[in-house]
Design an enzyme around this catalytic site. Structure first.
Site, PDB file in Angstrom:
ATOM      1  N   CYS A  28       0.777  -1.243   0.000  1.00 35.25           N
ATOM      2  CA  CYS A  28       0.000   0.000   0.000  1.00 35.25           C
ATOM      3  C   CYS A  28       0.805   1.286   0.000  1.00 35.25           C
ATOM      4  O   CYS A  28       0.465   2.229  -0.723  1.00 35.25           O
ATOM      5  CB  CYS A  28      -0.990  -0.009   1.151  1.00 35.25           C
ATOM      6  SG  CYS A  28      -0.217  -0.163   2.776  1.00 35.25           S
ATOM      7  N   LYS A  79      -5.673   7.014   6.856  1.00 36.48           N
ATOM      8  CA  LYS A  79      -4.343   6.442   6.661  1.00 36.48           C
ATOM      9  C   LYS A  79      -3.453   7.369   5.832  1.00 36.48           C
ATOM     10  O   LYS A  79      -3.831   7.797   4.746  1.00 36.48           O
ATOM     11  CB  LYS A  79      -4.487   5.081   5.957  1.00 36.48           C
ATOM     12  CG  LYS A  79      -3.195   4.308   5.858  1.00 36.48           C
ATOM     13  CD  LYS A  79      -3.471   2.886   5.406  1.00 36.48           C
ATOM     14  CE  LYS A  79      -2.201   2.062   5.403  1.00 36.48           C
ATOM     15  NZ  LYS A  79      -2.452   0.646   5.138  1.00 36.48           N
ATOM     16  N   HIS A  81       0.554   6.891   6.239  1.00 39.47           N
ATOM     17  CA  HIS A  81       1.574   5.850   6.054  1.00 39.47           C
ATOM     18  C   HIS A  81       2.678   6.258   5.092  1.00 39.47           C
ATOM     19  O   HIS A  81       3.144   5.452   4.284  1.00 39.47           O
ATOM     20  CB  HIS A  81       0.910   4.544   5.585  1.00 39.47           C
ATOM     21  CG  HIS A  81       1.792   3.347   5.799  1.00 39.47           C
ATOM     22  ND1 HIS A  81       1.540   2.111   5.223  1.00 39.47           N
ATOM     23  CD2 HIS A  81       2.924   3.183   6.524  1.00 39.47           C
ATOM     24  CE1 HIS A  81       2.475   1.246   5.579  1.00 39.47           C
ATOM     25  NE2 HIS A  81       3.333   1.879   6.366  1.00 39.47           N
ATOM     26  N   HIS A 165      -9.529  -4.073   7.475  1.00 41.21           N
ATOM     27  CA  HIS A 165      -8.132  -4.484   7.588  1.00 41.21           C
ATOM     28  C   HIS A 165      -8.023  -5.318   8.856  1.00 41.21           C
ATOM     29  O   HIS A 165      -8.769  -5.105   9.805  1.00 41.21           O
ATOM     30  CB  HIS A 165      -7.243  -3.236   7.694  1.00 41.21           C
ATOM     31  CG  HIS A 165      -5.797  -3.483   7.388  1.00 41.21           C
ATOM     32  ND1 HIS A 165      -4.963  -4.172   8.231  1.00 41.21           N
ATOM     33  CD2 HIS A 165      -5.035  -3.106   6.335  1.00 41.21           C
ATOM     34  CE1 HIS A 165      -3.745  -4.221   7.698  1.00 41.21           C
ATOM     35  NE2 HIS A 165      -3.761  -3.580   6.549  1.00 41.21           N
TER      36      HIS A 165
END
Length: 205
Positions: A28, A79, A81, A165
């Site tokens: 990802c 998110k 990240h 997730h």
């Protein structure tokens, strides 16, 4: 899907813009770096999801920075990240409003100890912040609040939820309908997470 219905995601697909030739990386964070910058991930230094390989080069310019420079309000919810510390945080890379979890996801090694999907500790505009509620609901609430403020101005709202997730944490009220259909616990939890996401997409729309 014979069990799971997603009317709000279907509406988003029907009314929105779809990337039909968008090639993703095997994991990802590199894909997110491509989406944020419009550049191949190897150019951004984000090449994996762990051991520092998800930290995007601070010199990269994001869509949020470009849009913010033209007068857009910019917000990210969920998110990021691409770096948890200055100067790589979302709040350092053009997002004037940010509510994100650390690293790749809640209850992962870079997360706060003891965190869960319920009432998670998050990072709000670079500061630790204790939320109240289920993670997807919290991110959607923040996105709705962001969109509603100064609604006459153009905005860029990046809503990238943590769920679905693993670990598959979801309230029983969302998973129970799928258990009642005879589905196993894992599948019921995944479908419950997707149903909750769909409900939240409807709220945002």
């Amino acid at each position: 899907n014979p069990y799971l219905k997603t009317p709000n995601l279907d509406r988003l697909r029907g009314e929105g813009v779809r990337f039909e030739r968008f090639y993703v990386c095997p994991v990802c964070a590199p894909t997110r770096a491509c989406l944020m910058t419009g550049r191949y991930n190897y150019r951004t230094r984000a090449i994996d999801t762990y051991l520092g390989r998800a930290m995007m080069d601070p010199e990269e310019v994001t869509a949020a920075q470009l849009l913010g420079a033209t007068g857009y309000r910019t917000g990210i919810f969920g998110k990021w990240h691409l770096g948890d510390h200055y100067p790589m945080r979302a709040c350092d890379k053009g997002f004037e409003e940010s509510l994100v979890h650390r690293g790749g996801g809640l209850v992962q090694p870079s997360d706060w100890p003891g965190n869960t999907y319920f009432d998670p500790m998050l990072s709000r505009n670079g500061e630790d912040w204790k939320s109240s509620g289920y993670c997807t609901d919290v991110f959607a609430d923040a996105a709705i609040e962001f969109i509603s403020k100064r609604s006459s101005e153009p905005f860029f709202c990046y809503l990238a939820t943590n769920a679905p997730h693993s670990p598959l944490e979801i309230a029983d009220e969302w998973a129970e309908p799928y258990r009642a259909m005879g589905l196993d616990e894992r599948t019921a939890n995944v479908y419950g997470m997707v149903a909750n996401l769909d409900w939240n997409v409807g709220r945002v729309l």
